[in-house]
Design an enzyme around this catalytic site. Structure first.
Site, PDB file in Angstrom:
ATOM      1  N   HIS A 182       0.831  -1.211   0.000  1.00  0.00           N
ATOM      2  CA  HIS A 182       0.000   0.000   0.000  1.00  0.00           C
ATOM      3  C   HIS A 182       0.859   1.251   0.000  1.00  0.00           C
ATOM      4  O   HIS A 182       2.078   1.169   0.165  1.00  0.00           O
ATOM      5  CB  HIS A 182      -0.934   0.013   1.221  1.00  0.00           C
ATOM      6  CG  HIS A 182      -0.228   0.113   2.549  1.00  0.00           C
ATOM      7  ND1 HIS A 182       0.085  -0.976   3.325  1.00  0.00           N
ATOM      8  CD2 HIS A 182       0.224   1.186   3.251  1.00  0.00           C
ATOM      9  CE1 HIS A 182       0.684  -0.584   4.437  1.00  0.00           C
ATOM     10  NE2 HIS A 182       0.798   0.733   4.423  1.00  0.00           N
ATOM     11  N   HIS A 199      -6.065  -2.064   3.930  1.00  0.00           N
ATOM     12  CA  HIS A 199      -5.924  -0.888   3.057  1.00  0.00           C
ATOM     13  C   HIS A 199      -5.004  -1.143   1.875  1.00  0.00           C
ATOM     14  O   HIS A 199      -4.026  -1.878   1.970  1.00  0.00           O
ATOM     15  CB  HIS A 199      -5.493   0.361   3.822  1.00  0.00           C
ATOM     16  CG  HIS A 199      -4.128   0.312   4.461  1.00  0.00           C
ATOM     17  ND1 HIS A 199      -3.632  -0.784   5.099  1.00  0.00           N
ATOM     18  CD2 HIS A 199      -3.159   1.254   4.556  1.00  0.00           C
ATOM     19  CE1 HIS A 199      -2.429  -0.515   5.579  1.00  0.00           C
ATOM     20  NE2 HIS A 199      -2.103   0.714   5.247  1.00  0.00           N
ATOM     21  N   HIS A 223       4.652   7.186   2.904  1.00  0.00           N
ATOM     22  CA  HIS A 223       5.432   5.959   2.732  1.00  0.00           C
ATOM     23  C   HIS A 223       4.814   5.033   1.697  1.00  0.00           C
ATOM     24  O   HIS A 223       3.640   5.142   1.364  1.00  0.00           O
ATOM     25  CB  HIS A 223       5.587   5.203   4.059  1.00  0.00           C
ATOM     26  CG  HIS A 223       4.315   4.656   4.633  1.00  0.00           C
ATOM     27  ND1 HIS A 223       3.566   5.330   5.566  1.00  0.00           N
ATOM     28  CD2 HIS A 223       3.653   3.488   4.418  1.00  0.00           C
ATOM     29  CE1 HIS A 223       2.508   4.600   5.906  1.00  0.00           C
ATOM     30  NE2 HIS A 223       2.533   3.473   5.218  1.00  0.00           N
ATOM     31  N   HIS A 262       0.326  -1.207  14.703  1.00  0.00           N
ATOM     32  CA  HIS A 262      -0.688  -0.169  14.511  1.00  0.00           C
ATOM     33  C   HIS A 262      -1.980  -0.641  15.160  1.00  0.00           C
ATOM     34  O   HIS A 262      -2.359  -1.812  14.996  1.00  0.00           O
ATOM     35  CB  HIS A 262      -1.029   0.005  13.027  1.00  0.00           C
ATOM     36  CG  HIS A 262       0.048   0.575  12.187  1.00  0.00           C
ATOM     37  ND1 HIS A 262       0.619   1.797  12.430  1.00  0.00           N
ATOM     38  CD2 HIS A 262       0.641   0.112  11.065  1.00  0.00           C
ATOM     39  CE1 HIS A 262       1.517   2.046  11.488  1.00  0.00           C
ATOM     40  NE2 HIS A 262       1.562   1.048  10.658  1.00  0.00           N
ATOM     41  N   TYR A 288       9.139   1.338  10.227  1.00  0.00           N
ATOM     42  CA  TYR A 288       9.337   2.391   9.233  1.00  0.00           C
ATOM     43  C   TYR A 288      10.813   2.713   9.120  1.00  0.00           C
ATOM     44  O   TYR A 288      11.521   2.759  10.124  1.00  0.00           O
ATOM     45  CB  TYR A 288       8.597   3.674   9.621  1.00  0.00           C
ATOM     46  CG  TYR A 288       7.102   3.550   9.544  1.00  0.00           C
ATOM     47  CD1 TYR A 288       6.422   3.737   8.344  1.00  0.00           C
ATOM     48  CD2 TYR A 288       6.368   3.240  10.674  1.00  0.00           C
ATOM     49  CE1 TYR A 288       5.052   3.625   8.267  1.00  0.00           C
ATOM     50  CE2 TYR A 288       4.987   3.124  10.607  1.00  0.00           C
ATOM     51  CZ  TYR A 288       4.337   3.313   9.397  1.00  0.00           C
ATOM     52  OH  TYR A 288       2.982   3.192   9.342  1.00  0.00           O
ATOM     53  N   GLU A 340       7.913   1.199   4.582  1.00  0.00           N
ATOM     54  CA  GLU A 340       7.375   0.438   5.715  1.00  0.00           C
ATOM     55  C   GLU A 340       7.416  -1.039   5.335  1.00  0.00           C
ATOM     56  O   GLU A 340       7.165  -1.380   4.177  1.00  0.00           O
ATOM     57  CB  GLU A 340       5.911   0.855   5.971  1.00  0.00           C
ATOM     58  CG  GLU A 340       5.211   0.054   7.070  1.00  0.00           C
ATOM     59  CD  GLU A 340       3.721   0.403   7.254  1.00  0.00           C
ATOM     60  OE1 GLU A 340       3.099   0.945   6.329  1.00  0.00           O
ATOM     61  OE2 GLU A 340       3.206   0.113   8.342  1.00  0.00           O
TER      62      GLU A 340
HETATM   63  C1  M3P Z   1      -0.009   3.004   8.431  1.00  0.00           C
HETATM   64  C2  M3P Z   1      -0.674   1.754   8.154  1.00  0.00           C
HETATM   65  C3  M3P Z   1       0.055   7.619   9.992  1.00  0.00           C
HETATM   66  C4  M3P Z   1      -0.398   6.248  10.053  1.00  0.00           C
HETATM   67  C5  M3P Z   1       0.113   5.247   9.361  1.00  0.00           C
HETATM   68  C6  M3P Z   1      -0.469   3.951   9.299  1.00  0.00           C
HETATM   69  C7  M3P Z   1       0.949   8.122   8.956  1.00  0.00           C
HETATM   70  O1  M3P Z   1       1.101   3.183   7.792  1.00  0.00           O
HETATM   71  O2  M3P Z   1      -0.131   0.974   7.375  1.00  0.00           O
HETATM   72  O3  M3P Z   1      -1.758   1.512   8.700  1.00  0.00           O
HETATM   73  O4  M3P Z   1      -0.333   8.401  10.806  1.00  0.00           O
HETATM   74 FE    FE Z   2       1.377   1.863   6.115  1.00  0.00          FE
END
Ligand code: M3P
Ligand code: FE
Length: 314
Positions: free
Chosen positions: A150, A206, A220, A252, A261, A271
């Site tokens: 993604h 996602h 990313h 997450h 990351y 990532e």
């Molecule tokens: C992810 C993901 C931010 C959240 C990032 C989340 C930039 O990268 O893969 O769910 O706040």
């Molecule tokens: Fe991500």
């Protein structure tokens, strides 16, 4: 069915040799092609189309475009009409404009990010093939990423002027490209300002995400790994290769992904992302994170935001 999945990302890099070394040795991708303009094309071992990453020489880092693969060539004509009907100008790039790739429908999201849709890309096969395959090939390098999973794009959000490109992009992706919303962050005094969204076309949580910031850019691109163990190993690979780690292995809350990351040598954030998270179905209720749970949504273990994480991007 029209958009199937993310097909590739095209990134600007400042030192091509260093970038290729990074994507080959740290992610484990292989170079499949170079063109006369000095662009380099790479793929992961578990991908079957010719490339999922294009590196283009530049004097700065950042994203050129993200591309999604659609199921059939005729979908491009239908989608062109739909995108134009939404008030967005499009261009149909001829077959061969990108090597080994069919015609492409090109346009910009409301946020300004360039998107390309295509139906055909040269098939080269995965490293294990399709005939009685082994679960993984013997020549895996580095993290051994399976595939490009993604991208997360930063979009302008300004509460003072009311500009909210996260909300505009999200509506566009849902109404015009038939993505569905899996998760969102809502903030503001009445909790209605949509400042981050996660959207899918596949059955993963996602395929694309949008997060609000002061300007548009690339946050990313993410590559898929099987497990938490693979994430820890990818961190070992990064330490061994002196790769700059941005956020050490964690999880997450949003998407439930296990993550790390890091940066490519030009400063484009990467990532490695593991786990299915959950089976994302189109009729799944949307998960909402509010302002007081933002930290745990993004980094579930500490529950704390890391300012550089949303402030630094290309
Ligand atoms: C992810 C993901 C931010 C959240 C990032 C989340 C930039 O990268 O893969 O769910 O706040
Ligand atoms: Fe991500």
């Amino acid at each position: 069915m029209s958009v199937m999945r993310m097909g590739h990302a095209s990134l600007k890099v400042m030192d091509m040799a260093a970038a290729v070394k990074h994507y080959e040795n740290v992610l484990g991708m292989k170079t499949t092609m170079q063109d006369k303009h000095g662009n380099v094309y790479l793929k992961c071992w578990d991908e079957w189309d010719k490339y999922s990453l294009v590196l283009t020489p530049s004097d700065q880092a950042g994203l050129n475009h993200v591309a999604f693969k659609v199921e059939k060539d005729e979908n491009l004509d239908t989608l062109q009409k739909r995108v134009e009907a939404a008030g967005i100008a499009t261009q149909m790039l001829a077959e061969g404009e990108m090597p080994s790739t069919g015609r492409m429908l090109q346009f910009n999201l409301p946020s300004g990010h360039e998107v390309r849709l295509y139906a055909m890309k040269e098939y080269v096969g995965t490293e294990v093939g399709t005939s009685n395959p082994d679960p993984w090939p013997d020549n895996i390098k580095g993290a051994g990423a399976h595939w490009l999973d993604h991208a997360l794009l930063m979009c302008e959000v300004n509460p003072e002027t009311g500009v909210n490109k996260v909300a505009e992009n999200t509506r566009f992706m849902m109404d015009v490209l038939d993505f569905f919303l899996t998760e969102q962050i809502l903030v503001g005094p009445d909790g209605t300002m949509q400042v981050a969204t996660w959207l899918a076309r596949t059955t993963t949580p996602h395929d694309i995400a949008f997060v609000g910031g002061p300007r548009m850019g690339l946050h990313h691109i993410a590559f898929f790994l099987d497990s938490w163990n693979d994430i820890l190993k990818s961190a070992d690979v990064m330490a061994k290769t002196k790769t700059r780690i941005d956020v050490a292995p964690t999880r997450h809350g949003i998407t439930r992904g296990e993550t790390i990351y890091f940066f490519d040598p030009s400063g484009n954030r990467n990532e490695t992302f593991a786990g299915l998270g959950y089976l994302a179905q189109r009729d799944r209720p949307v998960t909402t994170w509010d302002e007081s749970h933002l930290g745990s949504g993004i980094f579930y273990h500490t529950g704390e935001m890391v300012p550089s994480f949303t402030e630094v991007y290309t």
